[in-house]
Design a protein around this motif. Structure first.
Motif: not given
Length: 242
Positions: A33, A35, A37, A39, A79-81
């Motif tokens: 994963e 991380e 923040s 798009d 990342s971010n689904n």
């Protein structure tokens, strides 16, 4: 009693486990994963994959009649689904004639990601020729595929190839190209609400070219079918999203 044969067998077994294989030739891949923040642009995705993930090989020749092995590798993260995926290809010739979404892109220089999120035999086949023309379908096998709507594919899946988007006839000589992909979980229309984090799924990664000068069919996890056939979920490897 001579312990050397036992020690040798144990060493071979341990090395197989370390490399992610089981007795059924089931390779295991842990998807990191990342991380981030907001798009991420495709360039940011590419850079983050480069700096934070490992290269994996698509190098298995499963059928002796097709012995050509271009160099094919990939990086993957989530990342971010979203699934982030980047391919790296070096091959003798490239072909990109298909420009229609859900066209026969596997005839061209092509990379593929087959993904079974529930590990139940129902899978998505993501296929892209070397200029990023996509194909996406869903179902339990080759003979029972349901194509995803062209508009949904274009709106949800991001793709960028270093070869651009213009079609061309086969070009011989050594060629190198890369492709970056963003596949949001929302594009998995038959798995509404799917969360990638913590998911244990099945998948395989491929490099092929049905109508290239040297037809080839490489896989990440072994495929033990009698003839070239990537639509074999029983031969998918294990993919664990951390």
């Amino acid at each position: 009693m001579n312990s050397k044969p036992f020690i040798l067998l144990y060493y071979v077994w341990a090395m197989g486990i370390a490399c992610g294989f089981t007795g059924q030739d089931d390779r295991t891949l842990k998807v990191k994963e990342i991380e981030h923040s907001g798009d991420a642009s495709l360039q940011e995705v590419s850079d983050l994959l480069e700096s934070q993930t490992e290269l994996h090989d698509i190098d298995l020749i499963n059928w002796d009649a097709f012995s050509y092995r271009p160099k094919a590798q990939f990086r993957i993260a989530h990342s971010n689904n979203q699934i982030w995926l980047k391919y790296y290809i070096e091959e003798k010739s490239i072909l990109a004639e298909v420009v229609d979404v859900n066209g026969a892109v596997s005839n061209d220089s092509c990379v593929e990601f087959f993904f079974d999120p529930q590990a139940d035999g129902n899978y998505y086949n993501f296929e892209f020729n070397c200029i990023g023309t996509p194909l996406l379908a869903y179902g339990p096998g080759r003979s029972d595929r349901h194509f995803v709507d062209e508009k949904s594919i274009q709106e949800q899946i991001q793709v960028k190839s270093t070869l651009g988007t213009t079609s061309f006839k086969e070009q011989t000589g050594e060629h190198t190209w890369e492709m970056t992909l963003v596949i949001p979980a929302e594009s998995l229309l038959h798995d509404e609400g799917l969360q990638l984090k913590g998911l244990h799924a099945k998948a395989n990664f491929y490099k092929c070219g049905n109508k290239t000068a040297e037809a080839h069919y490489l896989s990440w996890n072994p495929v033990k079918a009698e003839r070239p056939d990537f639509h074999r979920p029983e031969y998918f490897g294990t993919v664990i999203f951390e």
